[in-house]
Design a protein around this motif. Structure first.
Motif, short mmCIF file in Angstrom:
data_model
loop_
_atom_site.label_atom_id
_atom_site.label_comp_id
_atom_site.label_asym_id
_atom_site.label_seq_id
_atom_site.Cartn_x
_atom_site.Cartn_y
_atom_site.Cartn_z
N VAL A 18 -1.24 -13.74 12.61
CA VAL A 18 -0.57 -14.05 10.78
C VAL A 18 -2.03 -13.70 10.19
O VAL A 18 -2.98 -14.29 10.40
CB VAL A 18 -0.08 -15.31 10.39
N TYR A 27 1.59 -12.94 2.81
CA TYR A 27 1.44 -13.08 4.45
C TYR A 27 2.07 -12.03 5.23
O TYR A 27 2.89 -11.23 4.76
CB TYR A 27 2.32 -14.45 5.11
N TYR A 28 1.15 -11.59 6.25
CA TYR A 28 1.77 -10.47 7.13
C TYR A 28 1.73 -11.09 8.57
O TYR A 28 0.85 -11.93 8.94
CB TYR A 28 0.90 -9.40 7.30
N HIS A 29 2.72 -10.61 9.10
CA HIS A 29 2.88 -11.05 10.81
C HIS A 29 2.42 -10.01 11.52
O HIS A 29 3.46 -8.99 11.27
CB HIS A 29 4.11 -11.70 11.03
N ASN A 31 3.08 -8.78 15.67
CA ASN A 31 3.48 -9.25 16.85
C ASN A 31 2.31 -8.86 17.87
O ASN A 31 0.98 -8.63 17.73
CB ASN A 31 4.71 -8.28 17.30
#
Length: 84
Positions: A18, A27-29, A31
């Protein structure tokens, strides 16, 4: 060498990573594969090293991996997370 902007906070999570843009509060996620690519890039590796790692770790064809890495890098720059 690509790097994250100084005002980006990074936390490893169970399924990837994250990122917090402290300027915008967004926020950025990423994988697992995106996190692996980012980790290699910010540690000084290039797209070739990232492709090697993804191909080995996920057992996917090299041409697909290269396209995915290009997409990840474009999105990181496009979101303003990476410093030139």
């Amino acid at each position: 060498m690509p790097s994250l902007r100084q005002d980006i906070s990074v936390v490893a999570v169970e399924d990837g990573m994250v990122l917090l843009d402290e300027r915008s509060g967004r926020y950025y996620h990423l994988n697992g594969s995106g996190a692996l690519v980012l980790r290699i890039l910010i540690e000084g590796g290039g797209e070739k090293e990232a492709a090697d790692a993804l191909t080995e770790h996920y057992d996917v064809p090299r041409d697909r991996v290269s396209a995915d890495i290009g997409r990840i890098v474009r999105r990181l720059y496009g979101a303003g997370l990476m410093a030139p």
